[in-house]
Write an enzyme that holds these catalytic residues in place. Sequence first.
Site, PDB file in Angstrom:
ATOM      1  N   ASN A   8       0.809  -1.226  -0.006  1.00  0.00           N
ATOM      2  CA  ASN A   8      -0.058   0.143  -0.351  1.00  0.00           C
ATOM      3  C   ASN A   8       0.618   1.278   0.077  1.00  0.00           C
ATOM      4  OD1 ASN A   8      -0.073  -1.057   3.214  1.00  0.00           O
ATOM      5  ND2 ASN A   8       0.006   1.418   3.167  1.00  0.00           N
ATOM      6  N   THR A   9       2.136   1.154   0.480  1.00  0.00           N
ATOM      7  CA  THR A   9       3.070   2.599  -0.035  1.00  0.00           C
ATOM      8  C   THR A   9       4.205   2.088   0.291  1.00  0.00           C
ATOM      9  OG1 THR A   9       3.317   4.331   1.994  1.00  0.00           O
ATOM     10  CG2 THR A   9       3.137   1.998   2.608  1.00  0.00           C
TER      11      THR A   9
ATOM     12  N   TYR B 141      15.568  -4.774  14.635  1.00  0.00           N
ATOM     13  CA  TYR B 141      15.067  -5.109  13.152  1.00  0.00           C
ATOM     14  C   TYR B 141      16.347  -5.230  12.531  1.00  0.00           C
ATOM     15  CZ  TYR B 141      14.564  -2.553   8.535  1.00  0.00           C
ATOM     16  OH  TYR B 141      14.759  -2.790   7.159  1.00  0.00           O
TER      17      TYR B 141
HETATM   18  N1  LIG Z   1      12.796   2.785   3.499  1.00  0.00           N
HETATM   19  C1  LIG Z   1      14.655   1.616   3.853  1.00  0.00           C
HETATM   20  O1  LIG Z   1      15.896   2.494   4.126  1.00  0.00           O
HETATM   21  C2  LIG Z   1      14.445   0.144   3.660  1.00  0.00           C
HETATM   22  C3  LIG Z   1      16.241  -0.234   3.784  1.00  0.00           C
HETATM   23  C4  LIG Z   1      15.997  -1.172   3.743  1.00  0.00           C
HETATM   24  C5  LIG Z   1      14.928  -2.318   3.723  1.00  0.00           C
HETATM   25  N2  LIG Z   1      13.534  -1.479   3.583  1.00  0.00           N
HETATM   26  C6  LIG Z   1      12.859  -2.960   4.049  1.00  0.00           C
HETATM   27  O2  LIG Z   1      11.671  -2.643   2.007  1.00  0.00           O
HETATM   28  C7  LIG Z   1      10.329  -3.268   3.215  1.00  0.00           C
HETATM   29  C8  LIG Z   1       9.612  -2.144   2.547  1.00  0.00           C
HETATM   30  O3  LIG Z   1       9.758  -0.836   3.600  1.00  0.00           O
HETATM   31  P1  LIG Z   1       9.360   0.251   3.127  1.00  0.00           P
HETATM   32  O4  LIG Z   1      10.819   1.614   3.333  1.00  0.00           O
HETATM   33  O5  LIG Z   1       9.034   1.193   1.875  1.00  0.00           O
HETATM   34  O6  LIG Z   1       8.164   1.488   4.623  1.00  0.00           O
HETATM   35  P2  LIG Z   1       7.019   1.920   4.915  1.00  0.00           P
HETATM   36  O7  LIG Z   1       6.876   2.564   3.516  1.00  0.00           O
HETATM   37  O8  LIG Z   1       7.286   1.461   5.880  1.00  0.00           O
HETATM   38  O9  LIG Z   1       5.762   0.168   4.382  1.00  0.00           O
HETATM   39  C9  LIG Z   1       6.197  -0.910   4.536  1.00  0.00           C
HETATM   40  C10 LIG Z   1       5.088  -1.407   4.261  1.00  0.00           C
HETATM   41  O10 LIG Z   1       4.733  -2.912   5.394  1.00  0.00           O
HETATM   42  C11 LIG Z   1       3.947  -2.648   5.956  1.00  0.00           C
HETATM   43  N3  LIG Z   1       3.618  -3.288   6.855  1.00  0.00           N
HETATM   44  C12 LIG Z   1       4.568  -3.604   7.663  1.00  0.00           C
HETATM   45  N4  LIG Z   1       4.155  -3.478   9.273  1.00  0.00           N
HETATM   46  C13 LIG Z   1       2.970  -4.623   8.618  1.00  0.00           C
HETATM   47  C14 LIG Z   1       2.299  -5.788   8.880  1.00  0.00           C
HETATM   48  N5  LIG Z   1       2.383  -6.366  10.511  1.00  0.00           N
HETATM   49  N6  LIG Z   1       1.572  -6.369   8.493  1.00  0.00           N
HETATM   50  C15 LIG Z   1       1.507  -6.570   7.418  1.00  0.00           C
HETATM   51  N7  LIG Z   1       1.984  -5.299   5.936  1.00  0.00           N
HETATM   52  C16 LIG Z   1       2.944  -4.887   7.256  1.00  0.00           C
HETATM   53  C17 LIG Z   1       2.941  -1.852   5.710  1.00  0.00           C
HETATM   54  O11 LIG Z   1       1.583  -1.484   5.696  1.00  0.00           O
HETATM   55  P3  LIG Z   1       0.742  -0.070   6.767  1.00  0.00           P
HETATM   56  O12 LIG Z   1       1.330   0.997   5.660  1.00  0.00           O
HETATM   57  O13 LIG Z   1      -0.391  -0.565   6.909  1.00  0.00           O
HETATM   58  O14 LIG Z   1       1.825   0.139   7.813  1.00  0.00           O
HETATM   59  C18 LIG Z   1       3.972  -0.870   4.823  1.00  0.00           C
HETATM   60  O15 LIG Z   1       2.548  -1.416   3.460  1.00  0.00           O
HETATM   61  C19 LIG Z   1      10.932  -2.885   4.450  1.00  0.00           C
HETATM   62  O16 LIG Z   1      10.860  -4.922   4.524  1.00  0.00           O
HETATM   63  C20 LIG Z   1      12.024  -2.669   4.763  1.00  0.00           C
HETATM   64  O17 LIG Z   1      12.312  -3.177   6.074  1.00  0.00           O
HETATM   65  C21 LIG Z   1      13.434  -0.406   3.243  1.00  0.00           C
END
Ligand SMILES: NC(=O)c1ccc[n+]([C@@H]2O[C@H](COP(=O)([O-])OP(=O)(O)OC[C@H]3O[C@@H](n4cnc5c(N)ncnc54)[C@H](OP(=O)(O)O)[C@@H]3O)[C@@H](O)[C@H]2O)c1
Length: 309
Positions: free
Chosen positions: A39-40, A192
Site C-alpha cells: 500500500n505504500t 530490526y
Molecule cells: N526504506 C529503507 O531505507 C529500507 C532499507 C532497507 C530495507 N527496507 C525494507 O523494505 C521493505 C519495505 O519498506 P518501506 O521502506 O517501503 O517502508 P514503509 O513505507 O513503512 O512500508 C512498509 C509496508 O509494510 C507494511 N507492513 C508493516 N507491518 C505490517 C504487518 N504487520 N502486516 C502487514 N503489512 C505490514 C506497511 O503497511 P501499513 O502501511 O499498513 O503499515 C507498509 O505497506 C521493508 O521490509 C523494509 O524493512 C527498507
Amino acid sequence: MACALVLAAVCRAQRRGWWDPSACPVQLNGKTAIVTGANTGIGKFIALDFACRGARVILACRSETRGTEALKEIRQRSGNQNVHLRIIDTSSLESVRRFADQILEEEKELHILVNNAGASGLPKGITADGLEVSFATNHIGPFLLTKLLLDLLKKSAPARIVNVSSANHRRGKVDFSHFRGENLTYMMDTVYNHTKLHNVIWTNELAHRLQGTGVTANSVHPGVVMTEVMRHYNCIFRSLFNIVGIFFFKSAKEGAVSTIYCAVAEETEGITGKYFDSDCSLVLPAPETQDQAIKTKEFEYCERLTAKL
Ligand SMILES: NC(=O)c1ccc[n+]([C@@H]2O[C@H](COP(=O)([O-])OP(=O)(O)OC[C@H]3O[C@@H](n4cnc5c(N)ncnc54)[C@H](OP(=O)(O)O)[C@@H]3O)[C@@H](O)[C@H]2O)c1
Ligand SMILES: *[C@@H]1O[C@H](CO)[C@@H](O)[C@H](O)[C@H]1NC(C)=O
Ligand SMILES: *[C@@H]1O[C@H](CO)[C@@H](O)[C@H](O)[C@H]1NC(C)=O
Ligand SMILES: *[C@@H]1O[C@H](CO)[C@@H](O)[C@H](O)[C@H]1NC(C)=O
C-alpha cells in the site's frame, strides 16, 4: 548552492544503478504475483511495475483503507483492472493462515511472491503467538506465509520468491532466543537488524531446499529509501532522515528496482539463494548466512514456532 546541486545530481545519477525496469521488455500476462505491504513505500512501486507488465497482482496489506487507496491508484496508473486487495497482518500467525487459505482457494497459480512488508523501530512487544513483535512482523509471519504458499509456487514453476531484506542484516546477530523476545536490547534499529539477518539466512536455506523445483528464492537490499520506514522513530530522527534523504537517498520508485530485477528480469532467471545489493549487483551477504548449522537451526526453529497446535 550550485556546488550542492551538482553534488546532489551526481549522487542521484550514481544511485540509479545500471538496470532500468522501464527498458526491461518482460511481460507478465497470465502470471500471478503477491506483494506484501503493497500500500505504500517500496511495495507499492513493485506492485505497480508488475501491474504495468500485465500480471494479476494481489496487494497483501493489513489496512483495508490504506490498501483500497493503493488499489485504486495502481489500477488507474497501470490501466490493469486485474489488481486485487487481500488483507494480511504478517505479525499474526492466524492472519497469515487466513490469508493463505483464501489465496489457495482463489488462485490456481502463483508465479511471484514478494515478502516486502516490514517495520523498523517497533516498540517492545510480544504478540498473541508469544513472538517478539518485530520478529513476528519481519520474519516469522513471512516464513509461515511462504511455507503455506510453497506448493502453489512449485505447481506454477518457474516461480520466484523475493525477500526484501536490508544491508542492515550485516549488523544483526544470530540468537534464536530473540524470536521470543529474550536477550534483546531495544536500541534504535538493533532488533530490526537481527530480523533482517534471519531473512537472508532463511532465504538461503529455502533456496537450498527448493533446488530442482523451478522455484527460486533470493533476498535483496533496496537501498536507503525515502518511505514511511522511519515512522516509529522520534520526530528528530525522522526529520533528519527526510532532509538528508532529499540529497542522498532513493525515492520509493528507485527502491523498488532491485526487487523488480530479482522478480522479473531475464538476467536473474534460475538464480537462487543469492543476495542482491541495491544497485542490482550480486554481493556476498554476512558470513552467518552461509553457515549450514545456523541455516538448519533456522529452519527447525521457524518450523516449531509456526507449527499448528
Ligand atoms: N526504506 C529503507 O531505507 C529500507 C532499507 C532497507 C530495507 N527496507 C525494507 O523494505 C521493505 C519495505 O519498506 P518501506 O521502506 O517501503 O517502508 P514503509 O513505507 O513503512 O512500508 C512498509 C509496508 O509494510 C507494511 N507492513 C508493516 N507491518 C505490517 C504487518 N504487520 N502486516 C502487514 N503489512 C505490514 C506497511 O503497511 P501499513 O502501511 O499498513 O503499515 C507498509 O505497506 C521493508 O521490509 C523494509 O524493512 C527498507
Ligand atoms: C524470506 O525467505 C523465505 C522465502 O525464501 C520466507 O519463508 C522468509 O520468511 C522470508 N522472510 C522475509 C520477509 O524476508
Ligand atoms: C543496524 O544497521 C545499521 C546499518 O548497517 C547500522 O548503521 C546500525 O548501527 C545498526 N544498529 C545497531 C544497533 O547495531
Ligand atoms: C538468553 O536468555 C535466557 C534467559 O531468558 C538465558 O538462559 C540464555 O542464556 C540467554 N542466551 C544468551 C545467548 O545470552
